[in-house]
Design an enzyme around this catalytic site. Structure first.
Site, PDB file in Angstrom:
ATOM      1  CG  ASP A 146     -32.547 -18.708  40.295  1.00 55.05           C
ATOM      2  OD1 ASP A 146     -32.271 -17.245  40.495  1.00 55.05           O
ATOM      3  OD2 ASP A 146     -32.903 -18.807  39.189  1.00 55.05           O
ATOM      4  CB  VAL A 177     -35.623  -9.482  38.755  1.00 51.76           C
ATOM      5  CG1 VAL A 177     -36.920  -9.313  39.525  1.00 51.76           C
ATOM      6  CG2 VAL A 177     -35.902 -10.785  37.875  1.00 51.76           C
ATOM      7  CG  HIS A 180     -33.076 -10.653  43.321  1.00 52.83           C
ATOM      8  ND1 HIS A 180     -33.738  -9.715  42.352  1.00 52.83           N
ATOM      9  CD2 HIS A 180     -32.136 -11.465  42.606  1.00 52.83           C
ATOM     10  CE1 HIS A 180     -32.682  -9.816  41.344  1.00 52.83           C
ATOM     11  NE2 HIS A 180     -32.067 -10.758  41.446  1.00 52.83           N
TER      12      HIS A 180
HETATM   13  P1  AMP Z   1     -30.464 -11.133  38.816  1.00 56.24           P
HETATM   14  O1  AMP Z   1     -29.799 -11.315  37.417  1.00 56.24           O
HETATM   15  O2  AMP Z   1     -29.556 -10.949  39.927  1.00 56.24           O
HETATM   16  O3  AMP Z   1     -31.939 -10.100  38.681  1.00 56.24           O
HETATM   17  O4  AMP Z   1     -31.328 -12.335  38.903  1.00 56.24           O
HETATM   18  C1  AMP Z   1     -32.621 -12.669  38.493  1.00 56.24           C
HETATM   19  C2  AMP Z   1     -32.784 -14.185  39.115  1.00 56.24           C
HETATM   20  O5  AMP Z   1     -34.308 -14.271  39.053  1.00 56.24           O
HETATM   21  C3  AMP Z   1     -32.168 -15.008  38.135  1.00 56.24           C
HETATM   22  O6  AMP Z   1     -31.235 -16.007  38.552  1.00 56.24           O
HETATM   23  C4  AMP Z   1     -33.458 -16.068  37.529  1.00 56.24           C
HETATM   24  O7  AMP Z   1     -33.029 -17.078  37.004  1.00 56.24           O
HETATM   25  C5  AMP Z   1     -34.542 -15.763  38.655  1.00 56.24           C
HETATM   26  N1  AMP Z   1     -36.009 -15.790  38.280  1.00 56.24           N
HETATM   27  C6  AMP Z   1     -36.539 -15.071  37.022  1.00 56.24           C
HETATM   28  N2  AMP Z   1     -37.904 -15.397  37.021  1.00 56.24           N
HETATM   29  C7  AMP Z   1     -38.083 -16.371  38.000  1.00 56.24           C
HETATM   30  C8  AMP Z   1     -39.110 -16.872  38.619  1.00 56.24           C
HETATM   31  N3  AMP Z   1     -40.408 -16.661  38.157  1.00 56.24           N
HETATM   32  N4  AMP Z   1     -39.107 -17.607  39.802  1.00 56.24           N
HETATM   33  C9  AMP Z   1     -37.791 -17.855  40.313  1.00 56.24           C
HETATM   34  N5  AMP Z   1     -36.838 -17.210  39.929  1.00 56.24           N
HETATM   35  C10 AMP Z   1     -36.791 -16.374  38.714  1.00 56.24           C
END
Ligand code: AMP
Length: 116
Positions: A31, A96, A100
């Protein structure tokens, strides 16, 4: 592939990520904003918006769970324990919309929810 989806673009190699585990159907990467000493995101390479959509494909669901377990083992988390979570929708703060699993560990994680 959804070209507007951040995680599809990571799968395609268009956006860099620190990959820690990969199978034919899954990818796991650190992350970008870790919430624990170890914080890895495990995704299916195919696009499913959330865990409800993923559950419609039992094989893909099983692959993701197996990959999350392999990540936990690979990161040395199985001894002291770890947490796997899927934020789903607005109340959970999903940011996102490519499903995940968050694999969190490497230190005590505190209560499951901060609100209670
Ligand atoms: P969620 O709130 O469950 O949708 O989590 C999305 C996660 O994606 C968050 O913990 C972010 O920090 C992570 N994230 C966003 N962009 C990236 C990226 N480019 N690479 C790795 N993690 C990311």
């Amino acid at each position: 592939m959804d070209h507007d989806c951040l995680f599809c673009r990571i799968v395609a190699g268009e956006i860099p990520a620190t990959i820690v585990h990969e199978t034919e159907t899954t990818l796991a990467f650190r992350d970008i904003d870790p919430k624990a000493a170890v914080h890895v995101l495990v995704i299916p390479k195919e696009h499913y918006a959330d865990v409800v959509a993923l559950a419609g494909d039992p094989a893909a669901s099983a692959d993701l769970l197996a990959a999350a377990s392999s990540v936990a083992e690979g990161e040395g988390l199985t001894g002291d324990g770890f947490r796997v979570l899927f934020n789903t929708g607005r109340f959970a703060g999903q940011e996102v919309f490519h499903v995940h699993a968050h694999v969190l560990g490497g230190e005590p994680l505190g209560p499951m929810l901060a609100l209670r």
